[in-house]
Design an enzyme around this catalytic site. Structure first.
Site, short mmCIF file in Angstrom:
data_model
loop_
_atom_site.label_atom_id
_atom_site.label_comp_id
_atom_site.label_asym_id
_atom_site.label_seq_id
_atom_site.Cartn_x
_atom_site.Cartn_y
_atom_site.Cartn_z
N ASP A 184 36.93 20.09 -38.80
CA ASP A 184 36.56 20.77 -40.03
C ASP A 184 36.41 19.76 -41.18
O ASP A 184 37.22 18.85 -41.32
CB ASP A 184 37.74 21.71 -40.33
N HIS A 200 30.53 31.09 -38.16
CA HIS A 200 31.34 32.07 -38.89
C HIS A 200 31.21 31.92 -40.41
O HIS A 200 31.79 32.71 -41.14
CB HIS A 200 32.79 31.91 -38.46
N ASP A 201 30.50 30.90 -40.87
CA ASP A 201 30.34 30.70 -42.31
C ASP A 201 28.96 31.09 -42.80
O ASP A 201 28.62 30.84 -43.97
CB ASP A 201 30.55 29.21 -42.65
N GLU A 224 32.32 18.40 -38.77
CA GLU A 224 31.60 19.23 -39.74
C GLU A 224 31.46 18.45 -41.04
O GLU A 224 32.45 17.95 -41.58
CB GLU A 224 32.37 20.53 -39.98
N ASP A 268 38.51 24.48 -33.21
CA ASP A 268 38.25 23.94 -34.53
C ASP A 268 39.55 23.35 -35.08
O ASP A 268 40.57 24.03 -35.13
CB ASP A 268 37.78 25.10 -35.44
C1 GLC Z 1 35.03 24.97 -42.90
C2 GLC Z 1 35.18 26.27 -42.14
C3 GLC Z 1 35.30 27.41 -43.11
C4 GLC Z 1 36.52 27.18 -43.96
C5 GLC Z 1 36.46 25.81 -44.64
C6 GLC Z 1 37.81 25.44 -45.19
O1 GLC Z 1 33.84 24.91 -43.60
O2 GLC Z 1 34.13 26.42 -41.24
O3 GLC Z 1 35.40 28.65 -42.46
O4 GLC Z 1 36.61 28.17 -44.93
O5 GLC Z 1 36.13 24.78 -43.74
O6 GLC Z 1 38.70 25.20 -44.12
#
Ligand code: GLC
Length: 418
Positions: A141, A274-275, A199, A71
């Protein structure tokens, strides 16, 4: 090949790096890691303080040299990284005062994650350099947040009940985003054989994301879209549960499957990461009678789509959320803690007159908090589920004595076997 691949997302803090055989036996094609870069861990590694080193707790750079996908967090950095003057998503103001310069800096996420100014060419060239260093297939990300609306205008007042107002229209899919991604392609990606995944939170319409994925644009192979991830959340916060119907779920999946299919638009299927809280709890039924069946049904839902399949660690075991009885102290995630503290503050200010009930928040957290995905993997029935002989950074879910990998591997009716 990448279209038919099964990608396994590994959250390094809660997995076990010595378990590579386990992954081999599972038959995964690609391992994707949440960040292991050096980090003060304000947001569990999504706040990077050194883009060219790994965090000591995950081993050395040499240990990781052969791993190829991680990531990449380049919308923002850690506040321990050198940064340039330039409604946070996790609640609160998006602006933080810096006493050294007397200026404010922007952070879409927590204050320890200042956003990078992508409009500065020096910043971009630094990012290309970091990407060359890792030569890894990146999941990038919050990629749709890298270019903001010119002038960073204030968000309009749309909800008088909220102190901070949503600003996603000013922070997503900004004017330069495709220019920067194309530049990334020329400077880095075109020189390597990589799978590119982005993402893209806050954008729920597929049409708003087409340009990122259509093959002739040479940007991303696929995206992690959020329509399905957000439809069971209330608009104030992804940590609050909203009610939904099976019809809505079906409509969303059908729409993305059909969207510009003949033009080459391709989807990633993910139902956990993980979110997100565990899918058996969010989308089905985690009672003893239905839990395993639910986990199997959800995987059928994913593999029968025309997609690249993503499996999040523990999903292959049908792991579920930890119990409602756990107190706020067990919630390690910065998003849960910030939301809790802000609500507690508002409640105290209203001196109990306000209908903000802390109990209700724990009810919602028990369903929706990110923490549920981050408990250590339950390897066996031993102490701490076989995760560590020391003290785990997060408590292992209470059900590990009867629900763990070892027991499932020996059982041909298990979720793992399925
Ligand atoms: C993305 C990640 C998340 C993080 C956010 C800020 O959404 O998946 O875990 O808190 O970005 O980096």
């Amino acid at each position: 090949m990448w279209k038919s691949a099964t990608v396994y997302q590994l959250y390094p803090a809660s997995h076990h790096i010595a378990k590579l055989d386990y992954l081999k036996n599972l038959g995964v094609d690609v391992i994707w890691l949440s960040p292991i870069y050096r980090s003060p861990l304000a947001d569990m590694g999504y706040d990077i303080s050194n883009y060219k080193d790994s965090d000591a707790r995950y081993g050395t750079i040499e240990d990781w040299d052969r791993l190829l996908a991680m990531d990449l967090v380049v919308n923002h950095t850690s506040d321990k990284y050198i940064w340039r003057p330039g409604k946070s998503v996790f609640q609160g103001s998006a602006w933080e005062h810096d006493s050294t310069t007397g200026e404010y800096y922007l952070h879409l996420f927590v204050s320890k994650q200042p956003d990078l100014n992508w409009d500065n060419p020096v910043v971009r060239s630094d990012i290309w350099d970091n990407m060359q260093f890792w030569r890894a297939s990146p999941q990038i990300d919050v990629i749709n947040c890298i270019s903001k609306t010119d002038g960073l205008p204030d968000a309009p007042l749309v909800d008088r009940m909220q102190y901070y107002q949503p600003a996603s229209m000013y922070i997503t899919n900004g004017p330069q985003v495709h220019k920067y991604i194309k530049q990334m392609h020329t400077e880095v990606l075109s020189q390597h054989d990589l799978i590119m995944v982005g993402e893209t939170p806050f954008t729920h319409e597929a049409s708003g994301l087409a340009a990122y994925v259509l093959p002739q644009n040479r940007e991303f192979n696929m995206l992690f879209q959020f329509e399905l991830m957000d439809f069971d959340s209330r608009s104030e916060s992804p940590l609050l549960k909203n009610f939904w119907t099976l019809g809505e779920l079906k409509a969303i999946i059908g729409r993305w499957q059909r969207f510009m299919r003949d033009d080459g638009f391709w989807n990633a299927a993910y139902i956990e990461n993980h979110d997100q809280a565990r899918s058996v709890v969010r989308f089905w039924n985690d009672t003893a009678q239905w839990r395993a069946v639910s986990a199997k049904m959800l995987i059928i839902l994913e593999i029968t789509q025309m997609v690249t399949l993503y499996v999040y660690q523990g999903q292959e075991l049908g792991l579920k959320n930890f119990p409602r009885t756990w107190r706020i102290e067990e919630y390690d995630d910065v998003a849960s803690q910030i939301y809790w503290n802000l609500t507690e503050y508002q409640r105290q200010k209203a001196q109990g007159k306000e209908a903000v009930e802390m109990f209700d928040i724990l009810d919602s957290f028990a369903q929706k908090a990110r923490d549920h995905a981050r408990t250590p993997i339950q390897w066996n029935a031993g102490a701490h589920g076989g995760f560590t002989t020391g003290t785990p950074y997060m408590r292992v879910n209470d059900d590990y004595p009867e629900w763990n990998a070892e027991q499932q591997i020996g059982d041909e009716t298990s979720v793992h076997a399925f």
